[in-house]
Design a protein around this motif. Structure first.
Motif, PDB file in Angstrom:
ATOM      1  N   CYS A   2      -5.119  17.441  26.808  1.00 26.31           N
ATOM      2  CA  CYS A   2      -5.416  17.429  28.186  1.00 26.31           C
ATOM      3  C   CYS A   2      -7.026  16.535  28.136  1.00 26.31           C
ATOM      4  O   CYS A   2      -7.598  16.717  27.505  1.00 26.31           O
ATOM      5  N   HIS A  49      -8.881  17.386  30.556  1.00 19.20           N
ATOM      6  CA  HIS A  49      -9.760  18.363  30.908  1.00 19.20           C
ATOM      7  C   HIS A  49     -10.586  19.300  29.716  1.00 19.20           C
ATOM      8  O   HIS A  49     -12.012  19.170  29.818  1.00 19.20           O
ATOM      9  N   CYS A  72      -0.370  20.906  32.416  1.00 25.68           N
ATOM     10  CA  CYS A  72      -1.206  21.414  31.519  1.00 25.68           C
ATOM     11  C   CYS A  72      -1.174  23.017  31.543  1.00 25.68           C
ATOM     12  O   CYS A  72      -1.094  23.461  32.677  1.00 25.68           O
ATOM     13  N   HIS A  74      -4.999  24.868  32.932  1.00 21.36           N
ATOM     14  CA  HIS A  74      -5.733  24.895  34.325  1.00 21.36           C
ATOM     15  C   HIS A  74      -4.688  24.040  35.294  1.00 21.36           C
ATOM     16  O   HIS A  74      -4.997  23.706  36.360  1.00 21.36           O
TER      17      HIS A  74
HETATM   18  S1  FES Z   1      -7.436  21.934  30.149  1.00 24.95           S
HETATM   19 FE1  FES Z   1      -5.772  21.017  30.983  1.00 24.95          FE
HETATM   20  S2  FES Z   1      -6.253  21.355  33.102  1.00 24.95           S
HETATM   21 FE2  FES Z   1      -7.942  22.203  32.143  1.00 24.95          FE
END
Ligand code: FES
Length: 120
Positions: free
Chosen positions: A42, A44, A61, A64
């Motif tokens: 991901c 993020h 994901c 989150h």
């Molecule tokens: S790790 Fe994928 S949305 Fe936060």
């Protein structure tokens, strides 16, 4: 260079297969029978999208709940802001091959720091 991923018959619809290359890439087989490959991590934070939920042409994901479009890599739902790379897929004689993108990956900051030798 095409990388063999797995046999199409071994990847049921609605499931994903992670390739342990660097950075890892995951191949998704949608419920409609399409096959896509994107970066597994991901953008993020450090989560494996292969462990997420596949719905239509989107993967959510597991950490989150950001959603990415498997066709374009675009973020469909935050908190992720950057798209994941997409990779070309070829299916030949029942085997799925992935042609890794030559674009720079959008790895999350924690992974970039680890690769640079800093704290994870
Ligand atoms: S790790 Fe994928 S949305 Fe936060």
């Amino acid at each position: 260079m095409m990388i063999p991923a797995c046999r199409l018959a071994d990847l049921p619809r609605g499931e994903a297969h992670r390739l342990d290359i660097d950075p890892p890439v995951s191949v998704f087989h949608t419920d409609d029978g399409e096959v896509f490959a994107i970066d597994d991590t991901c953008t993020h934070q450090d989560a494996s999208l292969a462990d997420g939920w596949l719905e239509g042409c989107e993967v959510e994901c597991p950490l989150h709940a950001s959603k990415f479009d498997l066709r374009t890599g675009a973020v469909d739902s935050p908190p992720a802001k950057l798209p994941v790379r997409t990779h070309q897929v070829l299916i030949e004689d029942g085997m799925i091959y992935v042609q890794p993108s030559t674009d720079a990956p959008n790895l999350p900051p924690c992974i970039v720091a680890r690769l640079a030798g800093g704290p994870a």
